[in-house]
Design a protein around this motif. Structure first.
Motif, PDB file in Angstrom:
ATOM      1  N   ARG A   1      -9.329   4.999   3.217  1.00 66.13           N
ATOM      2  CA  ARG A   1      -7.680   4.779   3.087  1.00 66.13           C
ATOM      3  C   ARG A   1      -7.210   4.834   4.000  1.00 66.13           C
ATOM      4  O   ARG A   1      -7.592   5.333   5.205  1.00 66.13           O
TER       5      ARG A   1
ATOM      6  N   ILE B   1       0.826  -1.103  -0.134  1.00 68.54           N
ATOM      7  CA  ILE B   1       0.172  -0.172  -0.073  1.00 68.54           C
ATOM      8  C   ILE B   1       0.878   1.396  -0.039  1.00 68.54           C
ATOM      9  O   ILE B   1       1.729   1.599   0.973  1.00 68.54           O
TER      10      ILE B   1
ATOM     11  N   GLU C   1     -15.114   8.329   2.114  1.00 66.82           N
ATOM     12  CA  GLU C   1     -13.959   7.819   2.752  1.00 66.82           C
ATOM     13  C   GLU C   1     -14.258   7.648   4.555  1.00 66.82           C
ATOM     14  O   GLU C   1     -14.508   8.699   4.826  1.00 66.82           O
TER      15      GLU C   1
ATOM     16  N   VAL D   1      -8.882   2.982  -9.073  1.00 68.71           N
ATOM     17  CA  VAL D   1      -8.152   4.300  -8.368  1.00 68.71           C
ATOM     18  C   VAL D   1      -7.035   4.923  -9.213  1.00 68.71           C
ATOM     19  O   VAL D   1      -6.696   4.028  -9.993  1.00 68.71           O
TER      20      VAL D   1
ATOM     21  N   GLY E   1      -2.418   7.062   2.714  1.00 68.03           N
ATOM     22  CA  GLY E   1      -2.555   6.160   1.637  1.00 68.03           C
ATOM     23  C   GLY E   1      -2.536   7.062   0.252  1.00 68.03           C
ATOM     24  O   GLY E   1      -3.491   8.057   0.025  1.00 68.03           O
TER      25      GLY E   1
ATOM     26  N   TYR F   1      -3.640   6.117  -2.415  1.00 66.07           N
ATOM     27  CA  TYR F   1      -4.923   5.718  -3.192  1.00 66.07           C
ATOM     28  C   TYR F   1      -6.195   5.193  -2.039  1.00 66.07           C
ATOM     29  O   TYR F   1      -5.553   4.643  -0.882  1.00 66.07           O
ATOM     30  N   ASP F   2      -7.352   5.223  -2.210  1.00 62.86           N
ATOM     31  CA  ASP F   2      -8.135   4.326  -1.396  1.00 62.86           C
ATOM     32  C   ASP F   2      -7.739   2.954  -1.318  1.00 62.86           C
ATOM     33  O   ASP F   2      -7.287   2.413  -2.464  1.00 62.86           O
ATOM     34  N   VAL F   3      -7.735   2.134  -0.133  1.00 61.13           N
ATOM     35  CA  VAL F   3      -7.620   0.805  -0.335  1.00 61.13           C
ATOM     36  C   VAL F   3      -8.566   0.114  -1.262  1.00 61.13           C
ATOM     37  O   VAL F   3      -9.811   0.259  -1.405  1.00 61.13           O
ATOM     38  N   THR F   4      -7.725  -0.811  -2.176  1.00 56.41           N
ATOM     39  CA  THR F   4      -8.542  -1.542  -3.181  1.00 56.41           C
ATOM     40  C   THR F   4      -8.842  -2.765  -2.814  1.00 56.41           C
ATOM     41  O   THR F   4      -8.704  -3.426  -1.774  1.00 56.41           O
TER      42      THR F   4
ATOM     43  N   PRO G   1     -11.759   0.461  -5.569  1.00 56.42           N
ATOM     44  CA  PRO G   1     -11.757   0.752  -4.233  1.00 56.42           C
ATOM     45  C   PRO G   1     -12.574  -0.205  -3.575  1.00 56.42           C
ATOM     46  O   PRO G   1     -13.801  -0.380  -4.067  1.00 56.42           O
TER      47      PRO G   1
END
Length: 323
Positions: free
Chosen positions: A322, A93, A264, A245, A133, A135-138, A165
């Motif tokens: 994120r 990440i 988020e 993302v 992060g 990016y957002d967590v995928t 995401p």
């Protein structure tokens, strides 16, 4: 006369017993079906706002069990077992260093499409830098840590790509992900002592989103939303679905999708802003906070100051997170 009384009593007991059996049977059949209906997945929209009781933001430090205690400078962490390149950590990440600083939280009263819960504006000091992060967590990241995915059935194109995401995770699921990731990275020797993964507080989120700006969006005021297409997935350009993302422009601190695609979760709770000046505020209200707007909201909901308010518990179809 006595015999008639006994007959009436027997008949009455029989009727009561029969009715009791009917009631028990009804609950065992229909009640069971009712409790096993699929869980509804509500949306956070521009118009759904619950107003909790008024409480002040408390200028207290983040709880130690949720605080990613960072050094004053990212260079102090460079001796650890992870790699830092161009101010970005890569440990499956990607994280971007957010320096400490002071900003104005909320929106001015004359901001276009402003909502009342975005004020009074409050000067906030973020006293310690932190990693956030890129990016957002995928989907693939969530699966690799948790092992299973939430039920994404019925969410438009949610599973089109592993780079989408993750959504339909409650606040509790998101914080559990952080705990599991912390444990995994610590055991692998990739996490420095004193660091944990967690969600950003609402103040940290807006500070990182604004990236030094005071305008409606991190890239400017954009009164006609003419530039939003290049910077966010939202109702007018998303085609009614979630997107992978990193497909829109980042803000000046290198963070992607801070505007749009998915709301988020934030670590703390919804509170009214106190005004004046505070340091490292933590909201302690009843409801959870989401930020950033989504593929299903208008441009108004993607502004830097926009606040989504959500009750505890639900898995929401356009909310991710994120770390």
């Amino acid at each position: 006369m006595k015999r008639d009384y006994v007959k009436v009593l027997v008949v009455t007991v029989f009727i009561i017993g029969f009715l009791s059996l009917l009631v028990i049977s009804w609950f065992s059949i229909f009640g069971h079906k009712r409790t096993n209906r699929p869980e509804k997945q509500p949306y956070v929209t521009n118009d759904e706002v619950v107003t909790p009781s008024v409480k002040e933001l408390m200028p207290i430090p983040a709880p130690s069990n949720h605080s990613n205690l960072s050094s004053d400078s990212p260079t102090n962490a460079s001796s650890q077992t992870f790699q830092i390149t161009n101010n970005v950590i890569t440990i499956r990440i990607e994280l971007v260093w957010i320096p400490p600083g002071t900003f104005t939280m909320g929106s001015p009263e004359d901001e276009q499409d402003r909502r009342n819960n975005e004020g009074p504006q409050t000067v906030v000091t973020i006293s310690r830098g932190f990693w956030l992060g890129k990016y957002d967590v995928t989907i693939d990241q969530f699966r690799s840590v948790v092992g299973v995915l939430p039920d994404l059935h019925g969410i438009p194109y949610a599973t089109d790509s592993d780079r989408n995401p993750i959504v339909a995770v409650s606040w509790e699921y998101a914080t559990n992900f952080c705990d599991l990731l912390t444990e995994r990275e610590r055991e692998a020797g990739r996490l420095p002592p004193g660091y944990v993964y967690r969600l950003p507080t609402e103040a940290e989120w807006e500070y990182a989103c604004r990236a030094g700006t005071e305008t409606r969006f991190s890239y400017g005021d954009d009164p006609g939303y003419a530039l939003l297409d290049s910077n966010a997935w939202y109702r007018a350009n998303s085609g009614g679905k979630i997107h992978a993302v990193g497909m829109k422009l980042p803000n000046s601190w290198g963070l992607y999708d801070m505007h749009g695609n998915v709301f988020e979760w934030c670590l703390d709770r919804y509170d009214y802003y106190p005004g004046g000046s505070v340091s490292d505020p933590i909201g302690i209200g009843k409801y959870h906070i989401t930020r950033g707007g989504s593929w299903d909201t208008t441009g108004r909901g993607c502004r830097s100051a926009f606040r989504g308010i959500v009750a505890s518990g639900p898995r929401i179809s356009n909310v991710g997170f994120r770390v």
